[in-house]
Design a protein around this motif. Sequence first.
Motif, PDB file in Angstrom:
ATOM      1  N   SER A  65     -10.437 -10.599  -8.382  1.00  0.00           N
ATOM      2  CA  SER A  65     -11.247 -11.228  -9.369  1.00  0.00           C
ATOM      3  C   SER A  65     -10.753 -12.089 -10.449  1.00  0.00           C
ATOM      4  CB  SER A  65     -12.779 -10.373  -9.775  1.00  0.00           C
ATOM      5  OG  SER A  65     -11.623  -9.565 -10.767  1.00  0.00           O
ATOM      6  N   ARG A  66      -9.701 -11.623 -11.016  1.00  0.00           N
ATOM      7  CA  ARG A  66      -9.079 -12.455 -11.826  1.00  0.00           C
ATOM      8  C   ARG A  66      -7.992 -13.425 -11.357  1.00  0.00           C
ATOM      9  NH1 ARG A  66      -9.561 -13.822 -16.421  1.00  0.00           N
ATOM     10  NH2 ARG A  66      -7.532 -13.616 -17.185  1.00  0.00           N
ATOM     11  N   LEU A  67      -7.381 -13.179 -10.197  1.00  0.00           N
ATOM     12  CA  LEU A  67      -6.365 -14.082  -9.690  1.00  0.00           C
ATOM     13  C   LEU A  67      -6.975 -15.081  -8.576  1.00  0.00           C
ATOM     14  CD1 LEU A  67      -3.118 -12.030  -8.972  1.00  0.00           C
ATOM     15  CD2 LEU A  67      -3.548 -14.061 -10.649  1.00  0.00           C
ATOM     16  N   ILE A  82       5.007   0.692 -12.791  1.00  0.00           N
ATOM     17  CA  ILE A  82       4.252   0.025 -11.468  1.00  0.00           C
ATOM     18  C   ILE A  82       2.649   0.967 -11.691  1.00  0.00           C
ATOM     19  CG2 ILE A  82       4.071   0.163  -9.079  1.00  0.00           C
ATOM     20  CD1 ILE A  82       7.143   0.020  -9.146  1.00  0.00           C
ATOM     21  N   PRO A  83       1.654  -0.128 -11.680  1.00  0.00           N
ATOM     22  CA  PRO A  83       0.325   0.403 -11.484  1.00  0.00           C
ATOM     23  C   PRO A  83      -0.117   0.979 -10.230  1.00  0.00           C
ATOM     24  CG  PRO A  83       0.476  -1.917 -11.864  1.00  0.00           C
ATOM     25  CD  PRO A  83       1.829  -1.634 -11.835  1.00  0.00           C
ATOM     26  N   ASN A  97     -11.235  -1.866  -9.133  1.00  0.00           N
ATOM     27  CA  ASN A  97     -11.516  -2.303  -7.966  1.00  0.00           C
ATOM     28  C   ASN A  97     -12.526  -1.078  -7.128  1.00  0.00           C
ATOM     29  OD1 ASN A  97      -9.466  -0.279  -8.077  1.00  0.00           O
ATOM     30  ND2 ASN A  97      -8.360  -1.343  -6.552  1.00  0.00           N
ATOM     31  N   THR A 107       0.360  -9.015 -16.020  1.00  0.00           N
ATOM     32  CA  THR A 107      -0.218  -8.384 -15.047  1.00  0.00           C
ATOM     33  C   THR A 107      -1.556  -7.561 -15.418  1.00  0.00           C
ATOM     34  OG1 THR A 107       1.754  -8.335 -13.857  1.00  0.00           O
ATOM     35  CG2 THR A 107       0.200  -6.791 -12.989  1.00  0.00           C
ATOM     36  N   GLU A 160       6.361  -8.814 -10.399  1.00  0.00           N
ATOM     37  CA  GLU A 160       5.465  -7.668 -11.084  1.00  0.00           C
ATOM     38  C   GLU A 160       4.706  -6.922  -9.686  1.00  0.00           C
ATOM     39  OE1 GLU A 160       6.219  -7.124 -14.281  1.00  0.00           O
ATOM     40  OE2 GLU A 160       3.933  -7.164 -14.596  1.00  0.00           O
ATOM     41  N   LEU A 161       5.168  -5.748  -9.787  1.00  0.00           N
ATOM     42  CA  LEU A 161       4.904  -4.883  -8.604  1.00  0.00           C
ATOM     43  C   LEU A 161       3.551  -4.170  -8.771  1.00  0.00           C
ATOM     44  CD1 LEU A 161       8.535  -3.600  -7.590  1.00  0.00           C
ATOM     45  CD2 LEU A 161       7.150  -5.554  -6.831  1.00  0.00           C
ATOM     46  N   ILE A 162       2.875  -4.084  -7.535  1.00  0.00           N
ATOM     47  CA  ILE A 162       1.535  -3.326  -7.802  1.00  0.00           C
ATOM     48  C   ILE A 162       1.350  -2.434  -6.489  1.00  0.00           C
ATOM     49  CG2 ILE A 162      -1.103  -3.393  -8.117  1.00  0.00           C
ATOM     50  CD1 ILE A 162      -0.134  -6.310  -9.723  1.00  0.00           C
ATOM     51  N   ASN A 163       1.052  -1.275  -6.514  1.00  0.00           N
ATOM     52  CA  ASN A 163       0.821  -0.300  -5.682  1.00  0.00           C
ATOM     53  C   ASN A 163      -0.607  -0.226  -4.992  1.00  0.00           C
ATOM     54  OD1 ASN A 163       1.328   3.302  -4.799  1.00  0.00           O
ATOM     55  ND2 ASN A 163       1.131   1.526  -3.639  1.00  0.00           N
ATOM     56  N   THR A 164      -0.968  -1.150  -4.163  1.00  0.00           N
ATOM     57  CA  THR A 164      -2.363  -1.438  -3.921  1.00  0.00           C
ATOM     58  C   THR A 164      -2.734  -2.085  -2.465  1.00  0.00           C
ATOM     59  OG1 THR A 164      -4.514  -2.421  -4.876  1.00  0.00           O
ATOM     60  CG2 THR A 164      -2.522  -3.769  -4.654  1.00  0.00           C
ATOM     61  N   ASP A 165      -3.876  -1.861  -2.038  1.00  0.00           N
ATOM     62  CA  ASP A 165      -4.088  -2.344  -0.717  1.00  0.00           C
ATOM     63  C   ASP A 165      -4.513  -3.778  -0.727  1.00  0.00           C
ATOM     64  OD1 ASP A 165      -5.140  -2.323   2.075  1.00  0.00           O
ATOM     65  OD2 ASP A 165      -6.844  -1.412   1.926  1.00  0.00           O
ATOM     66  N   ILE A 202       0.868  -1.404   0.040  1.00  0.00           N
ATOM     67  CA  ILE A 202       0.097   0.013   0.144  1.00  0.00           C
ATOM     68  C   ILE A 202       0.913   1.376   0.065  1.00  0.00           C
ATOM     69  CG2 ILE A 202      -0.155   0.062   2.583  1.00  0.00           C
ATOM     70  CD1 ILE A 202      -3.189   0.827   1.997  1.00  0.00           C
ATOM     71  N   GLY A 245      -8.260 -18.247  -7.100  1.00  0.00           N
ATOM     72  CA  GLY A 245      -8.125 -19.727  -7.040  1.00  0.00           C
ATOM     73  C   GLY A 245      -6.742 -19.853  -8.142  1.00  0.00           C
ATOM     74  N   SER A 280      -6.220  -5.558  -3.936  1.00  0.00           N
ATOM     75  CA  SER A 280      -7.182  -4.861  -4.475  1.00  0.00           C
ATOM     76  C   SER A 280      -6.946  -4.619  -6.014  1.00  0.00           C
ATOM     77  CB  SER A 280      -7.579  -3.472  -3.713  1.00  0.00           C
ATOM     78  OG  SER A 280      -8.593  -2.893  -4.324  1.00  0.00           O
ATOM     79  N   GLY A 281      -7.867  -5.103  -6.787  1.00  0.00           N
ATOM     80  CA  GLY A 281      -7.787  -4.973  -8.498  1.00  0.00           C
ATOM     81  C   GLY A 281      -7.220  -6.383  -8.803  1.00  0.00           C
ATOM     82  N   LEU A 282      -6.861  -7.197  -7.915  1.00  0.00           N
ATOM     83  CA  LEU A 282      -6.237  -8.441  -8.611  1.00  0.00           C
ATOM     84  C   LEU A 282      -7.369  -9.741  -7.993  1.00  0.00           C
ATOM     85  CD1 LEU A 282      -2.524  -7.920  -7.305  1.00  0.00           C
ATOM     86  CD2 LEU A 282      -3.381  -8.268  -9.845  1.00  0.00           C
ATOM     87  N   MET A 325      -4.544  -9.608 -15.249  1.00  0.00           N
ATOM     88  CA  MET A 325      -5.113 -10.081 -13.897  1.00  0.00           C
ATOM     89  C   MET A 325      -5.640  -8.912 -13.194  1.00  0.00           C
ATOM     90  SD  MET A 325      -4.482 -13.242 -13.988  1.00  0.00           S
ATOM     91  CE  MET A 325      -4.050 -14.172 -15.462  1.00  0.00           C
ATOM     92  N   LEU A 326      -5.611  -7.925 -13.648  1.00  0.00           N
ATOM     93  CA  LEU A 326      -6.027  -6.426 -12.963  1.00  0.00           C
ATOM     94  C   LEU A 326      -7.505  -6.289 -13.489  1.00  0.00           C
ATOM     95  CD1 LEU A 326      -3.110  -4.091 -13.059  1.00  0.00           C
ATOM     96  CD2 LEU A 326      -4.535  -5.040 -11.062  1.00  0.00           C
ATOM     97  N   SER A 327      -8.432  -5.825 -12.538  1.00  0.00           N
ATOM     98  CA  SER A 327      -9.703  -5.338 -12.779  1.00  0.00           C
ATOM     99  C   SER A 327      -9.728  -3.858 -12.176  1.00  0.00           C
ATOM    100  CB  SER A 327     -10.867  -6.205 -12.522  1.00  0.00           C
ATOM    101  OG  SER A 327     -10.273  -7.327 -12.719  1.00  0.00           O
ATOM    102  N   MET A 339      -3.131   1.386  -8.142  1.00  0.00           N
ATOM    103  CA  MET A 339      -4.402   0.887  -7.890  1.00  0.00           C
ATOM    104  C   MET A 339      -5.115   1.294  -6.509  1.00  0.00           C
ATOM    105  SD  MET A 339      -4.583  -0.620 -10.571  1.00  0.00           S
ATOM    106  CE  MET A 339      -6.474  -1.436 -10.517  1.00  0.00           C
ATOM    107  N   LEU A 340      -4.402   2.246  -6.066  1.00  0.00           N
ATOM    108  CA  LEU A 340      -4.729   2.855  -4.694  1.00  0.00           C
ATOM    109  C   LEU A 340      -6.212   3.698  -4.974  1.00  0.00           C
ATOM    110  CD1 LEU A 340      -1.707   3.782  -2.775  1.00  0.00           C
ATOM    111  CD2 LEU A 340      -2.835   2.006  -2.364  1.00  0.00           C
TER     112      LEU A 340
END
Lengths: 264, 124
Positions: free
Chosen positions: A117-119, B114-115, B12, B5, A105-110, A85, A121, A113-115, B8-10, B117-118
């Motif tokens: 539904s598609r990830l 880097i995305p 949010n 990636t 792969e880096l994602i700035n998120t809480d 986050i 399972g 969040s955002g991953l 795999m992103l939607s 998504m915050l």
Amino acid sequence: MPGNSLEMSYKTAQIRLVSSHPEVYEPCDDSFALVDALLSDQKHLLEHKPILCMEVGCGSGYVITSLMLLLGDEANRAQFIATDINPHAITVTRETMEAHGVHAELINTDIASGLESRLAGSIDLLVVNPPYVPTPEDEVGREGIASAWAGGENGRSVIDKILPVADKLLSERGWLYMVTLTTNNPSQICQQMMKKGYASRIVVQRSTEEESLHIIKFWRDIDIEVDANNGVTSSTPLGILDSVRSQIQRLPFWGSSDINAGTN
Amino acid sequence: MRLLTHNMLSCNIKGVTNGFPLRIEAEKVVEKQLEINHDFLRNIFPKIDWKAFSDASRIMGYHELPEEPPEPSVLESDAEFLGKFHHALLELHLEEGALICPETGRKFPVSKGIPNMLLLEDEV
């Protein structure tokens, strides 16, 4: 390859190559305990052949980098995703990974969040060193370094948000390694996860001057799921309780030295 | 950010039901070589939303992927296809740009690969 085993077992991130920032949590006892847990399970991780691996809350990048290094060649047939986050943590993780010649792969998120539904399972290996320090609730979710440790009441606020997400993300054969503190009530966490069909065991237990850490591994256990379903279909709440009790007794739980007991 | 990636992103944002795939706005695309791994490609193939992936590859300037999802058998027999799949999935990186929610138009910036998504408070 007996000649490689020694070299392999020392392959973790080098502290001198771990980047830093005033707003990013540096590798500490909890990070080392988590990496030690992964190292002690290295043989199983190599056999597990994870395809998608993920770390929630990557901080300095010490853990995800170590994970990629300790998987060695096996890491080439996987991909790695790490979230945080804190944007500074993402930058520091990227620098740490670059210094070690690895990529996630880096994602700035809480959390994820955002991953989610598609990830759903799809994650075969999830590692989490959550913010577990008991703090006043209003300190949870603050910006910067506080997000690395502020865990609210009993240090459970963020953990309790992460667990359902982990359950959603993990594949049928997915494993979760998570750091907890005694104050977080790890046995209750394990019972909660058991209701979702997960077995668990403590991979590393370590007391430092300040805290008592448990690194817990969770995996889906068919027996538990079957028991839970039977309980539901026969609508006997007592039956569920009994099955949970027997599972608790069966678990190689506290203080077990048999690291590799059970099906995993 | 790799197209793996992106796949795999939607979006949010609370209440959004149609948040996939995010539309790519590409300012800077870079290519980074990676050793091909057939096991990974075979394992990940069933999880890929092909249309989102092939559309995204074209936005990233790569026009070699079929629009229709290929039969899984090509993964066993067609080395040329595997090479293209690998390249688009793992070697193309969105370095600068944005991801745009198809439902709300909300822009999620991508900076230094880097995305972000915050969400804002009123979006959670």
